[in-house]
Design a protein around this motif. Structure first.
Motif, short mmCIF file in Angstrom:
data_model
loop_
_atom_site.label_atom_id
_atom_site.label_comp_id
_atom_site.label_asym_id
_atom_site.label_seq_id
_atom_site.Cartn_x
_atom_site.Cartn_y
_atom_site.Cartn_z
N SER A 188 3.48 -12.99 -1.49
CA SER A 188 2.67 -11.90 -2.05
C SER A 188 3.10 -10.54 -1.50
O SER A 188 3.30 -9.58 -2.26
CB SER A 188 1.18 -12.15 -1.81
OG SER A 188 0.91 -12.23 -0.44
N LEU A 189 3.29 -10.45 -0.19
CA LEU A 189 3.74 -9.15 0.36
C LEU A 189 5.19 -8.87 -0.02
O LEU A 189 5.55 -7.73 -0.32
CB LEU A 189 3.59 -9.16 1.89
CG LEU A 189 2.21 -8.76 2.42
CD1 LEU A 189 2.14 -8.96 3.93
CD2 LEU A 189 1.85 -7.32 2.06
N GLY A 190 6.01 -9.92 -0.05
CA GLY A 190 7.41 -9.74 -0.48
C GLY A 190 7.47 -9.19 -1.89
O GLY A 190 8.26 -8.29 -2.20
N GLY A 191 6.60 -9.70 -2.76
CA GLY A 191 6.55 -9.21 -4.14
C GLY A 191 6.09 -7.76 -4.19
O GLY A 191 6.67 -6.94 -4.92
N ARG A 212 14.42 -9.52 2.16
CA ARG A 212 15.09 -10.83 2.28
C ARG A 212 14.14 -11.79 3.00
O ARG A 212 13.65 -11.49 4.10
CB ARG A 212 16.39 -10.72 3.06
CG ARG A 212 17.12 -12.07 3.14
CD ARG A 212 18.47 -11.98 3.78
NE ARG A 212 19.38 -11.10 3.05
CZ ARG A 212 20.65 -10.88 3.42
NH1 ARG A 212 21.14 -11.47 4.49
NH2 ARG A 212 21.42 -10.08 2.71
N ILE A 213 13.88 -12.93 2.36
CA ILE A 213 12.96 -13.93 2.91
C ILE A 213 13.76 -15.05 3.57
O ILE A 213 14.76 -15.51 3.02
CB ILE A 213 12.06 -14.50 1.79
CG1 ILE A 213 11.13 -13.40 1.26
CG2 ILE A 213 11.26 -15.70 2.29
CD1 ILE A 213 10.27 -13.81 0.07
N HIS A 218 -6.95 -11.21 1.94
CA HIS A 218 -6.36 -12.46 1.46
C HIS A 218 -5.00 -12.18 0.82
O HIS A 218 -4.78 -11.11 0.24
CB HIS A 218 -7.29 -13.10 0.43
CG HIS A 218 -6.88 -14.49 0.05
ND1 HIS A 218 -6.12 -14.74 -1.07
CD2 HIS A 218 -7.08 -15.68 0.66
CE1 HIS A 218 -5.90 -16.06 -1.15
NE2 HIS A 218 -6.46 -16.64 -0.11
N ALA A 219 -4.11 -13.16 0.92
CA ALA A 219 -2.74 -13.00 0.38
C ALA A 219 -2.75 -12.55 -1.08
O ALA A 219 -1.93 -11.73 -1.50
CB ALA A 219 -1.97 -14.31 0.52
N SER A 220 -3.69 -13.07 -1.86
CA SER A 220 -3.70 -12.79 -3.30
C SER A 220 -3.89 -11.31 -3.61
O SER A 220 -3.48 -10.82 -4.67
CB SER A 220 -4.83 -13.59 -3.98
OG SER A 220 -6.08 -13.22 -3.42
N ILE A 221 -4.50 -10.58 -2.66
CA ILE A 221 -4.75 -9.14 -2.88
C ILE A 221 -3.45 -8.37 -3.10
O ILE A 221 -3.40 -7.42 -3.87
CB ILE A 221 -5.53 -8.55 -1.67
CG1 ILE A 221 -6.93 -9.16 -1.59
CG2 ILE A 221 -5.59 -7.03 -1.73
CD1 ILE A 221 -7.82 -8.87 -2.77
N TRP A 222 -2.37 -8.83 -2.44
CA TRP A 222 -1.10 -8.08 -2.52
C TRP A 222 -0.38 -8.33 -3.83
O TRP A 222 0.69 -7.77 -4.06
CB TRP A 222 -0.23 -8.40 -1.31
CG TRP A 222 -1.00 -8.16 -0.06
CD1 TRP A 222 -1.39 -9.08 0.86
CD2 TRP A 222 -1.58 -6.91 0.36
NE1 TRP A 222 -2.16 -8.50 1.83
CE2 TRP A 222 -2.29 -7.18 1.56
CE3 TRP A 222 -1.56 -5.61 -0.15
CZ2 TRP A 222 -2.98 -6.17 2.24
CZ3 TRP A 222 -2.25 -4.61 0.54
CH2 TRP A 222 -2.93 -4.91 1.71
N THR A 223 -0.97 -9.17 -4.71
CA THR A 223 -0.39 -9.33 -6.05
C THR A 223 -1.01 -8.32 -7.02
O THR A 223 -0.55 -8.22 -8.17
CB THR A 223 -0.61 -10.76 -6.59
OG1 THR A 223 -2.00 -10.98 -6.78
CG2 THR A 223 -0.05 -11.81 -5.64
N LEU A 224 -2.03 -7.58 -6.59
CA LEU A 224 -2.63 -6.55 -7.45
C LEU A 224 -1.61 -5.45 -7.73
O LEU A 224 -0.98 -4.95 -6.81
CB LEU A 224 -3.87 -5.92 -6.79
CG LEU A 224 -5.10 -6.80 -6.61
CD1 LEU A 224 -6.17 -6.03 -5.83
CD2 LEU A 224 -5.63 -7.26 -7.95
N ASP A 225 -1.45 -5.12 -8.99
CA ASP A 225 -0.47 -4.10 -9.37
C ASP A 225 -1.08 -3.20 -10.44
O ASP A 225 -1.18 -3.62 -11.59
CB ASP A 225 0.80 -4.78 -9.88
CG ASP A 225 1.90 -3.78 -10.21
OD1 ASP A 225 1.80 -2.63 -9.74
OD2 ASP A 225 2.84 -4.17 -10.93
N ALA A 276 7.69 -2.09 -4.86
CA ALA A 276 7.70 -0.72 -4.33
C ALA A 276 9.13 -0.22 -4.08
O ALA A 276 9.31 0.90 -3.59
CB ALA A 276 6.89 -0.65 -3.04
N GLY A 277 10.14 -1.05 -4.39
CA GLY A 277 11.53 -0.60 -4.31
C GLY A 277 12.24 -0.94 -3.01
O GLY A 277 13.36 -0.46 -2.78
#
Ligand SMILES: NC(=O)c1ccc[n+]([C@@H]2O[C@H](COP(=O)([O-])OP(=O)(O)OC[C@H]3O[C@@H](n4cnc5c(N)ncnc54)[C@H](OP(=O)(O)O)[C@@H]3O)[C@@H](O)[C@H]2O)c1
Length: 193
Positions: free
Chosen positions: A14-17, A27-28, A112-119, A22-23
Motif C-alpha cells: 500500500s505505501l509502495g503504491g 524497490r521492494i 491501517h494499510a488500506s488507507i494508503w490506497t486512497l487516491d 507520487a513519482g
C-alpha cells in the motif's frame, strides 16, 4: 526520491503504491527471493515493513547497508491482551541501536494499510495527516517532504524519544477500532468559543 522497502506484505504494497503514484523510485525486497539487501541499497530512505520483533533483527543484518540512510519504522509492537492490544516494547530505539549509522524515523504506523490506497489521500475533505518522530532534523525534513509529495500533511511530533507515544496512540486506537468504537471522534479539535 529513491525508496527501498523491506518486506512484501500489506504495508509494503500500500505505501509502495502510494509512493510510486507520487513519482518516487520504489524497490521492494523480500526475504524469500533474497532481495532485502538490494532494496536497502536502492533507497536513500528505507522502510522496514516487517513485524515489530523482526525489525531490529533485520536492521542488524543490514546495518552496513543502512549506514547513512534514513530508516522508516512503521511497526506497531503490540500483542493481544484481555482488554485490547498491549505494547511489547518500543522499536525505533532498538533499530537505532542495531544500525547506529542510520537515521531512524517513526511514521506511518497509525493508519491501517488500506488507507494508503486512497487516491487522493483525503479523508472527509481533509488531506491525511502523518505524524512522525525523527532521530535528526534533516531526516525529519526528508520524511516531511515525502509525506507532502503524497498530498498529505506532515506533523512533526518531536525526536525519537517521543516515538513511543506514536506506538501507544496506535495501540489505543486499534483497540477502540476492534471494539467497534468511533476512533475518529476521539480526536476532535477544540470547539471555538
Ligand atoms: N497492516 C496494517 O494495517 C499496518 C498498519 C500500521 C502499521 N503496520 C505495521 O507494519 C508492519 C508490517 O505490517 P504488514 O501488515 O505489512 O505485515 P504483513 O502483511 O504480514 O507483511 C510482513 C512482511 O514482513 C516479512 N517478514 C517477516 N519476518 C521477517 C524477517 N524476519 N525478515 C525479513 N522479512 C520478514 C514477511 O515476509 P514473508 O512473506 O516471507 O513472511 C512479509 O513480507 C508491522 O510491523 C505492522 O505492525 C501495519
Amino acid at each position: 526520491m529513491k525508496i527501498g522497502i523491506i518486506g512484501t506484505g500489506s504495508m509494503s504494497q500500500s505505501l509502495g503504491g502510494a509512493w510510486t503514484r507520487a513519482g518516487h523510485d520504489v524497490r521492494i525486497g523480500g526475504r524469500r527471493d533474497g532481495t532485502l539487501r538490494a532494496a536497502a541499497a536502492h533507497g536513500e530512505l528505507v522502510l522496514l515493513a516487517v513485524p515489530a520483533p523482526a525489525a531490529p533483527l533485520v536492521a542488524a543484518d543490514l546495518a552496513g547497508t543502512l549506514a547513512g540512510r534514513i530508516v522508516l519504522d512503521c511497526t506497531n509492537p503490540i500483542e493481544p491482551g484481555p482488554e485490547g492490544p498491549m505494547l511489547t516494547g518500543s522499536v525505533p530505539a532498538r533499530i537505532a541501536e542495531a544500525a547506529p549509522e542510520a537515521a531512524v524515523v517513526k511514521a506511518f504506523n497509525v493508519c491501517h494499510a488500506s488507507i494508503w490506497t486512497l487516491d487522493p489521500p483525503v479523508f472527509e475533505g481533509t488531506p491525511l495527516t502523518v505524524p512522525y518522530c525523527a532521530a535528526t532534523r534533516p531526516a525529519g525534513e526528508r520524511v516531511a517532504a515525502l509525506i507532502a509529495s503524497m498530498g498529505c500533511t506532515a506533523a512533526d511530533c518531536g525526536g525519537l524519544d517521543r516515538a513511543p507515544y506514536l506506538e501507544a496512540t496506535a495501540a489505543l486506537a486499534i483497540g477502540v477500532w476492534f471494539a467497534g468504537g468511533p476512533v475518529r471522534a476521539i480526536f476532535p479539535e477544540p470547539a471555538q468559543c
